[in-house]
Design an enzyme around this catalytic site. Structure first.
Site, PDB file in Angstrom:
ATOM      1  N   ASN A  61       0.866  -1.157   0.161  1.00 23.08           N
ATOM      2  CA  ASN A  61       0.020   0.017  -0.111  1.00 23.08           C
ATOM      3  C   ASN A  61       0.930   1.283   0.146  1.00 23.08           C
ATOM      4  O   ASN A  61       2.029   1.340   0.601  1.00 23.08           O
ATOM      5  CB  ASN A  61      -1.193   0.016   1.152  1.00 23.08           C
ATOM      6  CG  ASN A  61      -0.511  -0.259   2.559  1.00 23.08           C
ATOM      7  OD1 ASN A  61       0.499  -0.933   2.645  1.00 23.08           O
ATOM      8  ND2 ASN A  61      -1.183   0.567   3.670  1.00 23.08           N
ATOM      9  N   GLU A  63       0.511   5.239   0.659  1.00 23.94           N
ATOM     10  CA  GLU A  63      -0.892   6.219   1.051  1.00 23.94           C
ATOM     11  C   GLU A  63      -0.252   7.791   0.467  1.00 23.94           C
ATOM     12  O   GLU A  63       0.901   7.659  -0.137  1.00 23.94           O
ATOM     13  CB  GLU A  63      -0.746   6.227   2.637  1.00 23.94           C
ATOM     14  CG  GLU A  63      -1.233   4.822   3.355  1.00 23.94           C
ATOM     15  CD  GLU A  63      -1.474   4.705   4.456  1.00 23.94           C
ATOM     16  OE1 GLU A  63      -1.076   5.719   5.340  1.00 23.94           O
ATOM     17  OE2 GLU A  63      -2.412   3.915   4.856  1.00 23.94           O
ATOM     18  N   CYS A  72      -4.265   0.725  -2.170  1.00 25.24           N
ATOM     19  CA  CYS A  72      -4.243  -0.548  -1.369  1.00 25.24           C
ATOM     20  C   CYS A  72      -3.191  -1.456  -2.071  1.00 25.24           C
ATOM     21  O   CYS A  72      -2.893  -1.129  -3.254  1.00 25.24           O
ATOM     22  CB  CYS A  72      -5.453  -1.394  -1.310  1.00 25.24           C
ATOM     23  SG  CYS A  72      -6.670  -0.712  -0.552  1.00 25.24           S
ATOM     24  N   GLU A  74      -3.249  -4.499  -2.750  1.00 28.83           N
ATOM     25  CA  GLU A  74      -3.916  -5.339  -4.050  1.00 28.83           C
ATOM     26  C   GLU A  74      -3.782  -4.613  -5.335  1.00 28.83           C
ATOM     27  O   GLU A  74      -3.600  -5.113  -6.244  1.00 28.83           O
ATOM     28  CB  GLU A  74      -5.120  -5.778  -3.551  1.00 28.83           C
ATOM     29  CG  GLU A  74      -5.109  -6.614  -2.360  1.00 28.83           C
ATOM     30  CD  GLU A  74      -5.274  -5.984  -0.967  1.00 28.83           C
ATOM     31  OE1 GLU A  74      -4.683  -4.837  -1.141  1.00 28.83           O
ATOM     32  OE2 GLU A  74      -5.957  -6.568  -0.256  1.00 28.83           O
ATOM     33  N   CYS A 111     -10.542  -5.065   0.613  1.00 28.88           N
ATOM     34  CA  CYS A 111     -11.653  -3.925   0.511  1.00 28.88           C
ATOM     35  C   CYS A 111     -12.336  -4.010  -0.793  1.00 28.88           C
ATOM     36  O   CYS A 111     -12.006  -4.607  -1.699  1.00 28.88           O
ATOM     37  CB  CYS A 111     -10.972  -2.491   0.773  1.00 28.88           C
ATOM     38  SG  CYS A 111     -10.461  -1.791  -0.906  1.00 28.88           S
ATOM     39  N   CYS A 114     -10.931  -3.010  -4.137  1.00 24.84           N
ATOM     40  CA  CYS A 114      -9.872  -4.159  -4.607  1.00 24.84           C
ATOM     41  C   CYS A 114     -10.469  -5.272  -5.029  1.00 24.84           C
ATOM     42  O   CYS A 114     -10.183  -5.988  -5.816  1.00 24.84           O
ATOM     43  CB  CYS A 114      -8.840  -4.410  -3.560  1.00 24.84           C
ATOM     44  SG  CYS A 114      -7.747  -3.008  -3.176  1.00 24.84           S
TER      45      CYS A 114
HETATM   46  N1  THU Z   1      -5.171  -1.630   2.808  1.00 22.43           N
HETATM   47  C1  THU Z   1      -4.653  -2.264   1.877  1.00 22.43           C
HETATM   48  O1  THU Z   1      -3.660  -1.862   1.427  1.00 22.43           O
HETATM   49  N2  THU Z   1      -5.385  -3.601   1.571  1.00 22.43           N
HETATM   50  C2  THU Z   1      -6.400  -3.935   2.251  1.00 22.43           C
HETATM   51  O2  THU Z   1      -6.949  -4.914   1.714  1.00 22.43           O
HETATM   52  C3  THU Z   1      -6.914  -3.069   3.280  1.00 22.43           C
HETATM   53  C4  THU Z   1      -6.477  -1.846   3.552  1.00 22.43           C
HETATM   54  C5  THU Z   1      -4.452  -0.227   3.214  1.00 22.43           C
HETATM   55  C6  THU Z   1      -5.399   0.861   2.806  1.00 22.43           C
HETATM   56  C7  THU Z   1      -4.571   2.026   3.881  1.00 22.43           C
HETATM   57  O3  THU Z   1      -3.258   2.326   3.144  1.00 22.43           O
HETATM   58  C8  THU Z   1      -4.386   0.891   4.995  1.00 22.43           C
HETATM   59  O4  THU Z   1      -4.402  -0.172   4.632  1.00 22.43           O
HETATM   60  C9  THU Z   1      -5.432   1.368   6.180  1.00 22.43           C
HETATM   61  O5  THU Z   1      -6.609   1.137   5.624  1.00 22.43           O
END
Ligand code: THU
Length: 160
Positions: A61, A63, A72, A74, A111, A114
């Site tokens: 991920n 941000e 994310c 994925e 999520c 994704c």
């Molecule tokens: N996140 C992911 O990368 N994948 C997931 O399946 C759930 C959430 C990330 C998004 C954000 O950067 C952090 O986790 C918190 O939500």
């Protein structure tokens, strides 16, 4: 008329029960959490895909200071595979996570956004993507296809 949606998945006590190939992929996903850029949530997510030529590609991920811009693990991975290896499908994706300073001993699942991207990828290549979910330790879930995670998903066929 009542209808029912259900699917079967496997639950394993730990990763030692996976095939050697899937153990390697899960290790790659666990290791990919180190590549996360998550200064806002401190929730590091790693993903690894095994492609149809057996090559493994990772994602994490990323941000943004403008929170909704973050991506994310994925989707970072899917976008990378689609961009770098457009002719190859994904046969398995492993997903893991490490929250800074906290435990990671049970699976998390992707999520909604994704799940849509995973479904798009499955439809694009006409091949199911097996999904392996696990924390850094502990139990493992094996879901046979991304479409299992998005019942009644929008596949775009109506746009044609
Ligand atoms: N996140 C992911 O990368 N994948 C997931 O399946 C759930 C959430 C990330 C998004 C954000 O950067 C952090 O986790 C918190 O939500």
């Amino acid at each position: 008329m009542h209808q029912k949606f259900e699917f079967e998945y496997e639950q394993l006590a730990d990763s030692s029960r996976l095939t050697k190939e899937d153990q390697e992929l899960l290790e790659a996903a666990r290791n990919a959490t180190k590549n996360a850029y998550a200064p806002y949530s401190n929730f590091l997510v790693g993903a690894a895909a095994r492609l149809s030529n057996e090559q493994v590609v990772i994602g994490a991920n990323q941000e943004s200071a403008s929170f909704p811009v973050g991506v994310c693990a994925e989707r970072a991975l899917l976008n990378s595979v689609g961009s770098q290896f457009p002719s190859l499908s994904i046969h398995t994706m492993a997903i893991s996570y490490q929250p800074v300073g906290k435990d990671s001993n049970e699976p998390i699942s992707p999520c909604g956004m994704c799940r849509q991207s995973l479904l798009d990828f499955e439809n694009r290549y006409g091949a199911p993507i097996k999904i392996i979910l696990s924390g850094m330790t502990g139990s493992v879930m094996i879901i046979p296809a991304a479409s299992n995670l998005l019942p009644f998903g929008f596949d775009g066929s109506i746009l044609k």
